[in-house]
Design an enzyme around this catalytic site. Structure first.
Site, PDB file in Angstrom:
ATOM      1  N   ASN A  10      23.234  -0.221  12.619  1.00  0.00           N
ATOM      2  CA  ASN A  10      22.993  -1.466  11.880  1.00  0.00           C
ATOM      3  C   ASN A  10      24.159  -1.766  10.935  1.00  0.00           C
ATOM      4  O   ASN A  10      24.728  -0.862  10.347  1.00  0.00           O
ATOM      5  CB  ASN A  10      21.668  -1.314  11.094  1.00  0.00           C
ATOM      6  CG  ASN A  10      21.425  -2.418  10.082  1.00  0.00           C
ATOM      7  OD1 ASN A  10      21.293  -2.149   8.888  1.00  0.00           O
ATOM      8  ND2 ASN A  10      21.365  -3.643  10.533  1.00  0.00           N
ATOM      9  N   GLY A  11      24.467  -3.048  10.845  1.00  0.00           N
ATOM     10  CA  GLY A  11      25.502  -3.510   9.926  1.00  0.00           C
ATOM     11  C   GLY A  11      26.530  -4.365  10.623  1.00  0.00           C
ATOM     12  O   GLY A  11      27.232  -3.913  11.525  1.00  0.00           O
ATOM     13  N   ASP A  12      26.555  -5.654  10.222  1.00  0.00           N
ATOM     14  CA  ASP A  12      27.597  -6.578  10.702  1.00  0.00           C
ATOM     15  C   ASP A  12      27.547  -6.905  12.187  1.00  0.00           C
ATOM     16  O   ASP A  12      28.587  -6.988  12.842  1.00  0.00           O
ATOM     17  CB  ASP A  12      28.995  -6.037  10.351  1.00  0.00           C
ATOM     18  CG  ASP A  12      29.294  -6.185   8.872  1.00  0.00           C
ATOM     19  OD1 ASP A  12      28.567  -6.944   8.201  1.00  0.00           O
ATOM     20  OD2 ASP A  12      30.252  -5.562   8.393  1.00  0.00           O
ATOM     21  N   CYS A  64      17.285   0.925   0.275  1.00  0.00           N
ATOM     22  CA  CYS A  64      17.262  -0.203  -0.673  1.00  0.00           C
ATOM     23  C   CYS A  64      18.023   0.146  -1.953  1.00  0.00           C
ATOM     24  O   CYS A  64      17.707   1.131  -2.624  1.00  0.00           O
ATOM     25  CB  CYS A  64      15.810  -0.576  -1.004  1.00  0.00           C
ATOM     26  SG  CYS A  64      15.765  -1.919  -2.206  1.00  0.00           S
ATOM     27  N   GLN A 102       7.587  -1.037   7.413  1.00  0.00           N
ATOM     28  CA  GLN A 102       8.459  -0.241   6.551  1.00  0.00           C
ATOM     29  C   GLN A 102       7.839  -0.050   5.170  1.00  0.00           C
ATOM     30  O   GLN A 102       7.403  -1.024   4.549  1.00  0.00           O
ATOM     31  CB  GLN A 102       9.829  -0.899   6.377  1.00  0.00           C
ATOM     32  CG  GLN A 102      10.797   0.074   5.697  1.00  0.00           C
ATOM     33  CD  GLN A 102      12.101  -0.553   5.249  1.00  0.00           C
ATOM     34  OE1 GLN A 102      12.110  -1.458   4.421  1.00  0.00           O
ATOM     35  NE2 GLN A 102      13.206  -0.083   5.811  1.00  0.00           N
ATOM     36  N   GLY A 146      20.436  -7.900  11.217  1.00  0.00           N
ATOM     37  CA  GLY A 146      19.869  -8.438   9.985  1.00  0.00           C
ATOM     38  C   GLY A 146      20.300  -9.874   9.779  1.00  0.00           C
ATOM     39  O   GLY A 146      19.807 -10.797  10.439  1.00  0.00           O
ATOM     40  N   PRO A 155      14.328  -4.993   8.948  1.00  0.00           N
ATOM     41  CA  PRO A 155      13.445  -5.360   7.844  1.00  0.00           C
ATOM     42  C   PRO A 155      14.245  -6.174   6.830  1.00  0.00           C
ATOM     43  O   PRO A 155      15.323  -5.742   6.401  1.00  0.00           O
ATOM     44  CB  PRO A 155      13.029  -4.000   7.258  1.00  0.00           C
ATOM     45  CG  PRO A 155      14.010  -3.008   7.746  1.00  0.00           C
ATOM     46  CD  PRO A 155      14.641  -3.550   8.980  1.00  0.00           C
ATOM     47  N   LYS A 188      15.126   4.776   7.848  1.00  0.00           N
ATOM     48  CA  LYS A 188      16.296   3.897   7.745  1.00  0.00           C
ATOM     49  C   LYS A 188      17.135   4.313   6.542  1.00  0.00           C
ATOM     50  O   LYS A 188      16.678   4.272   5.408  1.00  0.00           O
ATOM     51  CB  LYS A 188      15.860   2.429   7.606  1.00  0.00           C
ATOM     52  CG  LYS A 188      17.019   1.426   7.576  1.00  0.00           C
ATOM     53  CD  LYS A 188      16.507   0.022   7.858  1.00  0.00           C
ATOM     54  CE  LYS A 188      17.583  -1.038   7.818  1.00  0.00           C
ATOM     55  NZ  LYS A 188      17.928  -1.468   6.462  1.00  0.00           N
TER      56      LYS A 188
HETATM   57  C1  LIG Z   1      17.945 -10.525   2.030  1.00  0.00           C
HETATM   58  C2  LIG Z   1      17.902  -9.114   2.542  1.00  0.00           C
HETATM   59  C3  LIG Z   1      16.736  -8.394   2.473  1.00  0.00           C
HETATM   60  C4  LIG Z   1      16.682  -7.065   2.958  1.00  0.00           C
HETATM   61  N1  LIG Z   1      15.511  -6.380   2.899  1.00  0.00           N
HETATM   62  C5  LIG Z   1      15.455  -5.116   3.403  1.00  0.00           C
HETATM   63  C6  LIG Z   1      14.226  -4.394   3.429  1.00  0.00           C
HETATM   64  O1  LIG Z   1      13.173  -4.872   3.004  1.00  0.00           O
HETATM   65  N2  LIG Z   1      14.259  -3.136   3.943  1.00  0.00           N
HETATM   66  C7  LIG Z   1      15.408  -2.568   4.439  1.00  0.00           C
HETATM   67  O2  LIG Z   1      15.396  -1.433   4.906  1.00  0.00           O
HETATM   68  N3  LIG Z   1      16.561  -3.247   4.452  1.00  0.00           N
HETATM   69  C8  LIG Z   1      16.603  -4.499   3.957  1.00  0.00           C
HETATM   70  N4  LIG Z   1      17.771  -5.193   4.018  1.00  0.00           N
HETATM   71  C9  LIG Z   1      18.924  -4.594   4.719  1.00  0.00           C
HETATM   72  C10 LIG Z   1      18.926  -5.000   6.196  1.00  0.00           C
HETATM   73  O3  LIG Z   1      17.802  -4.491   6.865  1.00  0.00           O
HETATM   74  C11 LIG Z   1      20.196  -4.513   6.892  1.00  0.00           C
HETATM   75  O4  LIG Z   1      20.225  -3.109   6.808  1.00  0.00           O
HETATM   76  C12 LIG Z   1      21.470  -5.052   6.247  1.00  0.00           C
HETATM   77  O5  LIG Z   1      21.352  -6.435   5.997  1.00  0.00           O
HETATM   78  C13 LIG Z   1      22.682  -4.781   7.155  1.00  0.00           C
HETATM   79  O6  LIG Z   1      22.551  -5.439   8.388  1.00  0.00           O
HETATM   80  P1  LIG Z   1      23.318  -6.836   8.694  1.00  0.00           P
HETATM   81  O7  LIG Z   1      24.772  -6.599   8.362  1.00  0.00           O
HETATM   82  O8  LIG Z   1      23.034  -7.074  10.139  1.00  0.00           O
HETATM   83  O9  LIG Z   1      22.709  -7.865   7.786  1.00  0.00           O
HETATM   84  C14 LIG Z   1      17.835  -6.482   3.512  1.00  0.00           C
HETATM   85  C15 LIG Z   1      19.018  -7.227   3.585  1.00  0.00           C
HETATM   86  C16 LIG Z   1      19.065  -8.526   3.107  1.00  0.00           C
HETATM   87  C17 LIG Z   1      20.359  -9.298   3.207  1.00  0.00           C
END
Ligand SMILES: Cc1cc2nc3c(=O)[nH]c(=O)nc-3n(C[C@H](O)[C@H](O)[C@H](O)COP(=O)(O)O)c2cc1C
Length: 325
Positions: free
Chosen positions: A200-202, A100, A70, A224, A16, A139
């Site tokens: 999730n993450g990186d 969040c 979500q 993400g 998300p 989450k």
């Molecule tokens: C611009 C942006 C918007 C996000 N919006 C949400 C969201 O609406 N809901 C949520 O659970 N996480 C949100 N996240 C977190 C991501 O879902 C994810 O957990 C986080 O970016 C880590 O994953 P990544 O390292 O692959 O980016 C957001 C992250 C970013 C950068």
């Protein structure tokens, strides 16, 4: 319920992402093998108040499946009602946001604040699970801060209250999106519960996905930021996880075709006026790292309408094609 688990196990999911994971982007990600996608976080209050703007986030299409909707909020009853509304509007599963870190959200007791309040988190999960007959996922973050890592505690609560799966963003809330994700927390959660764990993450490259699965034994990965301007990452991950095959990188022509098809979807589903604003960020992501992209970005920022922007994009790709030879 089991069909959703089939869509998750051993696969890559789209996270998300507020302002990003809308219907057009989800469809593009799915076209590269993303097995499940999520709406951005949707206000439970907005849904129960029947806010037209909030309902826009539920926009979906028959190909947009399975779809996790979500929701965020702090009140169990409101969250349960909102989940019911989402379920009646096409959601295949409900995901509860407990990650969040944005002040506006946290100060209402929602989002990552629930990491600090496991009792309330449990009440919310219980209320939502009791209300809907579609799967519920949660989450979470690793914890609120480095000194209060409690992902295992939250995961046990989620499992106990009937969640189908848990998604762990391996950063603390006070980290925001900076620093490196500490995947060891995902491994600890996996060891502690029986329901599927989505790490999730990186995840920026296919190899990150296979490394995360190997190191943590998680059941699936969620991508993400790595998917921005790079939706073919899902194909690369799929290839690596299923056939141990090499990464997938599109050539210039395919890259251009993906951009155009994404853009057309934005126009089709959102209308040209909105797409004109929302698609610009994608153009910047799609061209990031390509030769002379700074110059393209500068020119694109001067364009006021779709035609001139498309014209600049075509000129830029012609330039890239020529410089390839
Ligand atoms: C611009 C942006 C918007 C996000 N919006 C949400 C969201 O609406 N809901 C949520 O659970 N996480 C949100 N996240 C977190 C991501 O879902 C994810 O957990 C986080 O970016 C880590 O994953 P990544 O390292 O692959 O980016 C957001 C992250 C970013 C950068």
């Amino acid at each position: 319920m089991s069909s959703l688990i089939d869509s998750i196990k051993g696969k890559a999911l789209l996270a998300p992402l507020a302002g990003i994971s809308n219907l057009p982007f989800r469809l593009v990600a799915r076209s590269f093998g993303c097995s499940m996608a999520f709406t951005e976080m949707i206000s439970a209050n907005g849904l129960i108040r029947n806010s037209k703007r909030t309902f826009e986030y539920l926009k979906s299409s028959p190909e947009d499946k399975p779809l996790g909707v979500q929701i965020f909020g702090a009140d169990p009853e409101v969250m349960a009602k909102a989940a019911e509304i989402a379920a009646g509007n096409g959601a295949d599963s409900i995901d509860i946001n407990m990650g969040c870190p944005v002040k506006k959200v946290v100060k209402t007791g929602a989002g990552a604040m629930l990491m600090k309040n496991p009792v309330q988190a449990g009440r919310i999960i219980k209320a939502v699970v009791e209300k809907v007959n579609i799967p519920v996922t949660v989450k979470i973050r690793s914890g609120w801060s480095r000194s209060s890592i409690n992902a295992v505690e939250l995961s046990r609560i989620a499992e106990g209250e009937g969640a189908l799966a848990i998604i762990v963003h391996a950063r603390t809330a006070d980290q925001g999106y900076s620093g490196v994700a500490d995947w060891s927390v995902i491994g600890k959660v996996k060891n502690a519960i029986k329901i599927p764990v989505i790490g999730n993450g990186d995840i920026w490259k296919p190899i990150d996905a296979s490394r995360m699965m190997h190191e943590t034994a998680c059941d699936a990965v969620m991508v993400g930021r790595g998917a921005l301007g790079n939706p073919w990452l899902f194909r690369g991950i799929h290839r690596l996880l299923t056939d141990n095959a090499n990464d997938y990188l599109p050539d210039l022509e395919e890259r251009r075709a993906v951009i155009m098809s994404h853009w057309e979807k934005e126009i089709h589903f959102l209308g040209e006026k909105i797409a004109n604003k929302t698609f610009r960020k994608h153009l910047l992501w799609y061209t990031r790292g390509l030769e002379n992209s700074a110059q393209f970005r500068k020119k694109a920022s001067d364009c006021n309408d779709k035609e001139s922007l498309m014209n600049e994009l075509n000129k830029y790709f012609n330039f890239l094609r020529q410089s390839e030879h």
